[in-house]
Design a protein around this motif. Structure first.
Motif, PDB file in Angstrom:
ATOM      1  N   ASN A   1       9.912  -7.638 -32.952  1.00 19.08           N
ATOM      2  CA  ASN A   1      10.928  -6.855 -32.265  1.00 19.08           C
ATOM      3  C   ASN A   1      10.506  -6.347 -30.893  1.00 19.08           C
ATOM      4  OD1 ASN A   1      12.630  -7.106 -34.505  1.00 19.08           O
ATOM      5  ND2 ASN A   1      11.614  -5.402 -35.510  1.00 19.08           N
ATOM      6  N   ASN A   2       9.470  -6.910 -30.320  1.00 21.78           N
ATOM      7  CA  ASN A   2       9.045  -6.488 -28.993  1.00 21.78           C
ATOM      8  C   ASN A   2      10.027  -7.001 -27.945  1.00 21.78           C
ATOM      9  OD1 ASN A   2       6.240  -5.178 -29.271  1.00 21.78           O
ATOM     10  ND2 ASN A   2       6.152  -6.956 -30.618  1.00 21.78           N
ATOM     11  N   SER A   3      10.182  -6.259 -26.868  1.00 19.88           N
ATOM     12  CA  SER A   3      11.144  -6.631 -25.821  1.00 19.88           C
ATOM     13  C   SER A   3      10.702  -7.902 -25.098  1.00 19.88           C
ATOM     14  CB  SER A   3      11.271  -5.494 -24.802  1.00 19.88           C
ATOM     15  OG  SER A   3      10.079  -5.379 -24.041  1.00 19.88           O
ATOM     16  N   ALA A   4      11.628  -8.549 -24.436  1.00 16.42           N
ATOM     17  CA  ALA A   4      11.325  -9.754 -23.662  1.00 16.42           C
ATOM     18  C   ALA A   4      10.296  -9.451 -22.583  1.00 16.42           C
ATOM     19  CB  ALA A   4      12.597 -10.323 -23.050  1.00 16.42           C
ATOM     20  N   GLU A   5      10.406  -8.295 -21.953  1.00 17.59           N
ATOM     21  CA  GLU A   5       9.458  -7.902 -20.912  1.00 17.59           C
ATOM     22  C   GLU A   5       8.053  -7.722 -21.489  1.00 17.59           C
ATOM     23  OE1 GLU A   5       9.246  -4.715 -17.282  1.00 17.59           O
ATOM     24  OE2 GLU A   5       9.975  -3.965 -19.209  1.00 17.59           O
ATOM     25  N   THR A   6       7.961  -7.090 -22.644  1.00 15.68           N
ATOM     26  CA  THR A   6       6.667  -6.897 -23.289  1.00 15.68           C
ATOM     27  C   THR A   6       6.065  -8.238 -23.687  1.00 15.68           C
ATOM     28  OG1 THR A   6       7.326  -4.716 -24.086  1.00 15.68           O
ATOM     29  CG2 THR A   6       5.485  -5.761 -25.209  1.00 15.68           C
ATOM     30  N   LYS A   7       6.893  -9.144 -24.181  1.00 15.74           N
ATOM     31  CA  LYS A   7       6.412 -10.479 -24.550  1.00 15.74           C
ATOM     32  C   LYS A   7       5.862 -11.206 -23.331  1.00 15.74           C
ATOM     33  CE  LYS A   7       9.485 -10.922 -28.500  1.00 15.74           C
ATOM     34  NZ  LYS A   7      10.616 -11.618 -29.120  1.00 15.74           N
ATOM     35  N   GLU A   8       6.510 -11.042 -22.185  1.00 20.44           N
ATOM     36  CA  GLU A   8       6.031 -11.668 -20.954  1.00 20.44           C
ATOM     37  C   GLU A   8       4.677 -11.090 -20.550  1.00 20.44           C
ATOM     38  OE1 GLU A   8       7.384 -11.871 -16.318  1.00 20.44           O
ATOM     39  OE2 GLU A   8       8.968 -12.087 -17.832  1.00 20.44           O
TER      40      GLU A   8
ATOM     41  N   MET B   1       2.530  -2.330 -28.070  1.00 20.29           N
ATOM     42  CA  MET B   1       3.476  -3.222 -28.732  1.00 20.29           C
ATOM     43  C   MET B   1       3.708  -2.822 -30.177  1.00 20.29           C
ATOM     44  SD  MET B   1       2.236  -6.918 -27.263  1.00 20.29           S
ATOM     45  CE  MET B   1       3.585  -7.822 -28.015  1.00 20.29           C
ATOM     46  N   ASP B   2       4.889  -3.228 -30.677  1.00 24.63           N
ATOM     47  CA  ASP B   2       5.192  -3.082 -32.094  1.00 24.63           C
ATOM     48  C   ASP B   2       4.335  -4.079 -32.869  1.00 24.63           C
ATOM     49  OD1 ASP B   2       7.095  -1.140 -31.628  1.00 24.63           O
ATOM     50  OD2 ASP B   2       8.764  -2.556 -31.571  1.00 24.63           O
TER      51      ASP B   2
END
Length: 100
Positions: free
Chosen positions: A22-29, A80-81
Motif C-alpha cells: 500500500n505504499n504510494s507511487a512516489e514512495t515506490k519511486e 514505508m509501510d
C-alpha cells in the motif's frame, strides 16, 4: 563484505521479488532510487524484481544479512509501510527475459 564490483569474481547471485503493498507511487519511486544506490538492478521484465551479486568470499548468511540491511534501511529512510519479499541466492547466473 562488499557487493560485486565489475571485473571481480562473482560468488552468490541474489534475486528478490517484492510486493510494496500500500505504499504510494512516489514512495515506490524513491524505493527504486535507493535500491540502485545499493547496487541492485531492477529486472524490467518482471514487476518489482531485483538482482545483485556478491563477491565469492561472501557466505550465504552474510549475503542474507546484507539484503536485510539494504531493505530495512530503505524502509526506515522512506518511512514505508510493510512490504513482502522473496529471496533466492545461488552461485548460478540469474536467468530472466521475455517469453512468448
Amino acid at each position: 563484505m562488499k557487493k560485486l564490483i565489475k571485473n571481480y569474481i562473482v560468488g552468490l547471485n541474489a534475486l528478490i521479488s517484492l510486493d510494496l503493498k500500500n505504499n504510494s507511487a512516489e514512495t515506490k519511486e524513491f524505493f527504486e532510487q535507493e535500491m540502485v544506490k545499493k547496487e541492485w538492478s531492477k529486472i524490467r521484465e518482471v514487476k518489482d524484481t531485483w538482482v545483485s551479486s556478491f563477491n565469492e568470499d561472501v557466505h550465504r548468511d552474510q549475503a542474507l544479512n546484507v539484503i536485510q540491511e539494504d531493505i530495512k534501511s530503505i524502509l526506515e529512510k522512506l518511512e514505508m509501510d510493510k512490504i513482502s519479499l522473496a529471496v533466492q541466492l545461488a552461485t548460478e547466473d540469474i536467468v530472466f527475459g521475455e517469453f512468448n
